[in-house]
Design a protein around this motif. Structure first.
Motif, PDB file in Angstrom:
ATOM      1  N   GLU A  17       0.777  -1.144  -0.473  1.00  0.00           N
ATOM      2  CA  GLU A  17      -0.158  -0.122   0.346  1.00  0.00           C
ATOM      3  C   GLU A  17       0.457   1.287  -0.032  1.00  0.00           C
ATOM      4  O   GLU A  17       0.430   2.492  -0.767  1.00  0.00           O
ATOM      5  N   LEU A  18       1.367   1.055   1.327  1.00  0.00           N
ATOM      6  CA  LEU A  18       2.394   2.623   0.821  1.00  0.00           C
ATOM      7  C   LEU A  18       3.250   2.790   0.112  1.00  0.00           C
ATOM      8  O   LEU A  18       3.728   3.735  -1.005  1.00  0.00           O
ATOM      9  N   ARG A  20       2.120   2.101  -3.501  1.00  0.00           N
ATOM     10  CA  ARG A  20       1.757   2.263  -4.255  1.00  0.00           C
ATOM     11  C   ARG A  20       1.673   4.057  -4.307  1.00  0.00           C
ATOM     12  O   ARG A  20       1.456   4.635  -4.655  1.00  0.00           O
ATOM     13  N   PHE A  21       1.356   4.733  -3.114  1.00  0.00           N
ATOM     14  CA  PHE A  21       1.319   5.515  -2.505  1.00  0.00           C
ATOM     15  C   PHE A  21       2.540   6.078  -3.472  1.00  0.00           C
ATOM     16  O   PHE A  21       2.397   7.554  -3.976  1.00  0.00           O
ATOM     17  N   TRP A  22       3.577   5.898  -3.296  1.00  0.00           N
ATOM     18  CA  TRP A  22       4.575   6.631  -3.319  1.00  0.00           C
ATOM     19  C   TRP A  22       5.268   6.583  -5.083  1.00  0.00           C
ATOM     20  O   TRP A  22       5.853   7.810  -5.709  1.00  0.00           O
ATOM     21  N   GLU A  24       3.167   6.379  -7.291  1.00  0.00           N
ATOM     22  CA  GLU A  24       1.717   7.188  -8.084  1.00  0.00           C
ATOM     23  C   GLU A  24       2.828   8.595  -7.716  1.00  0.00           C
ATOM     24  O   GLU A  24       2.066   9.779  -7.732  1.00  0.00           O
ATOM     25  N   ALA A  25       2.656   8.755  -6.351  1.00  0.00           N
ATOM     26  CA  ALA A  25       3.628  10.487  -6.189  1.00  0.00           C
ATOM     27  C   ALA A  25       3.856  11.113  -6.859  1.00  0.00           C
ATOM     28  O   ALA A  25       5.073  11.848  -7.504  1.00  0.00           O
ATOM     29  N   LEU A  93      -4.255  11.323  -3.158  1.00  0.00           N
ATOM     30  CA  LEU A  93      -3.660   9.937  -3.030  1.00  0.00           C
ATOM     31  C   LEU A  93      -3.733   9.539  -2.038  1.00  0.00           C
ATOM     32  O   LEU A  93      -3.592   8.271  -1.465  1.00  0.00           O
ATOM     33  N   GLY A  94      -3.632  10.471  -0.670  1.00  0.00           N
ATOM     34  CA  GLY A  94      -3.694   9.983   0.670  1.00  0.00           C
ATOM     35  C   GLY A  94      -3.032  10.635   1.616  1.00  0.00           C
ATOM     36  O   GLY A  94      -2.680  10.096   3.174  1.00  0.00           O
ATOM     37  N   ASP A 112       2.806  11.499   4.667  1.00  0.00           N
ATOM     38  CA  ASP A 112       2.325   9.728   3.274  1.00  0.00           C
ATOM     39  C   ASP A 112       1.289   9.299   4.486  1.00  0.00           C
ATOM     40  O   ASP A 112       0.633   8.807   5.627  1.00  0.00           O
ATOM     41  N   PRO A 113       0.084   8.145   3.892  1.00  0.00           N
ATOM     42  CA  PRO A 113      -0.486   7.493   4.697  1.00  0.00           C
ATOM     43  C   PRO A 113      -0.059   6.380   5.596  1.00  0.00           C
ATOM     44  O   PRO A 113      -0.677   6.492   6.608  1.00  0.00           O
TER      45      PRO A 113
END
Length: 247
Positions: A17-18, A20-22, A24-25, A93-94, A112-113
């Protein structure tokens, strides 16, 4: 002999999950190195390792985040409009705004999330060619002493040094900076973000580790065991880092 800063390792409760965030970021690609354990992030079409980017390994650990990270990422922007657009996209993105006592500054501080702090920098000429990551920023008590250690540890060149901060960059003049920032806060827990260095092909990993010890690094047992291919060390201020196998 010398080494390269090739990646940062970022601890997470959920690497997928983390990661995926980075991904996309940063608009980077992601791949699973070990399901449920490690997610690798790098630019699209990247030939690892290359000084044009410092990649990210997101690693699942059981321990929760408890204090402000001593190492974080600064993201680059090219204009005020780009900064505002990037902050808005990251929130979608969160990411969430966070107050770490920064006061009225031109950059934006987010988390971040999983709560890892990072900054979206205002446009700066020095960051014009770094790629999306402008700098890896590390808190320290003595920037001058830490700059001496890291400049000797790897093939990065010192660009700026004052009592308050120091900045290093790959000797090839590409990629992000390593920024060492003076802070009054001492290290209290294991860092959730650390640096990974890699010797050049054909160099001797053990010899590089021995050289780092003469510079002030010391060994640390993080429960890594004897079967891993990397060596865990701490710098003179106790910050963990790894020396990977040559490649």
């Amino acid at each position: 002999m010398t080494m390269r800063l090739v990646q940062i390792a970022m601890n997470a409760r959920d690497d997928s999950e983390l990661g995926r965030f980075w991904a996309e970021a940063l608009s980077w690609s992601s791949s699973v190195e070990e399901p449920g354990v490690v997610t690798n992030l790098e630019p699209e079409g990247f030939a690892y390792p290359d000084p044009t980017a410092v990649c990210i390994d997101v690693i699942t650990v059981p321990d929760p985040k408890t204090v402000k990270n001593r190492v974080h990422i600064d993201l680059a922007t090219t204009s005020a409009a780009h900064q505002a657009e990037l902050v808005a996209r990251l929130k979608d993105l969160g990411a969430t705004p966070v107050d770490i006592g920064q006061g009225d500054v031109p950059w934006t501080v987010l988390a971040d999330p999983e709560g890892n702090e990072f900054c979206v920098a205002e446009p700066r000429e020095i960051y014009g060619d770094t790629g999306p990551i402008a700098a890896i920023v590390a808190d320290c008590i003595d920037p001058r002493a830490m700059a001496r250690f890291w400049e000797a540890a790897m093939d990065w060149t010192l660009h700026e040094i004052t009592d308050d901060h120091a900045m290093l960059r790959s000797a090839k003049g590409v990629g992000p900076y390593l920024k060492l920032v003076r802070t009054p806060d001492a290290k209290t827990v294991k860092n959730r973000v650390h640096l990974d260095l890699r010797p050049y092909p054909g160099d001797d990993q053990a010899a590089e580790v021995a050289r780092l010890r003469t510079l002030g690094a010391t060994d640390i047992d993080l429960g890594q065991g004897d079967e891993v291919s990397w060596t865990c060390l701490v710098d003179p201020e106790g910050n963990e880092f790894d020396v990977l196998a040559p490649g």
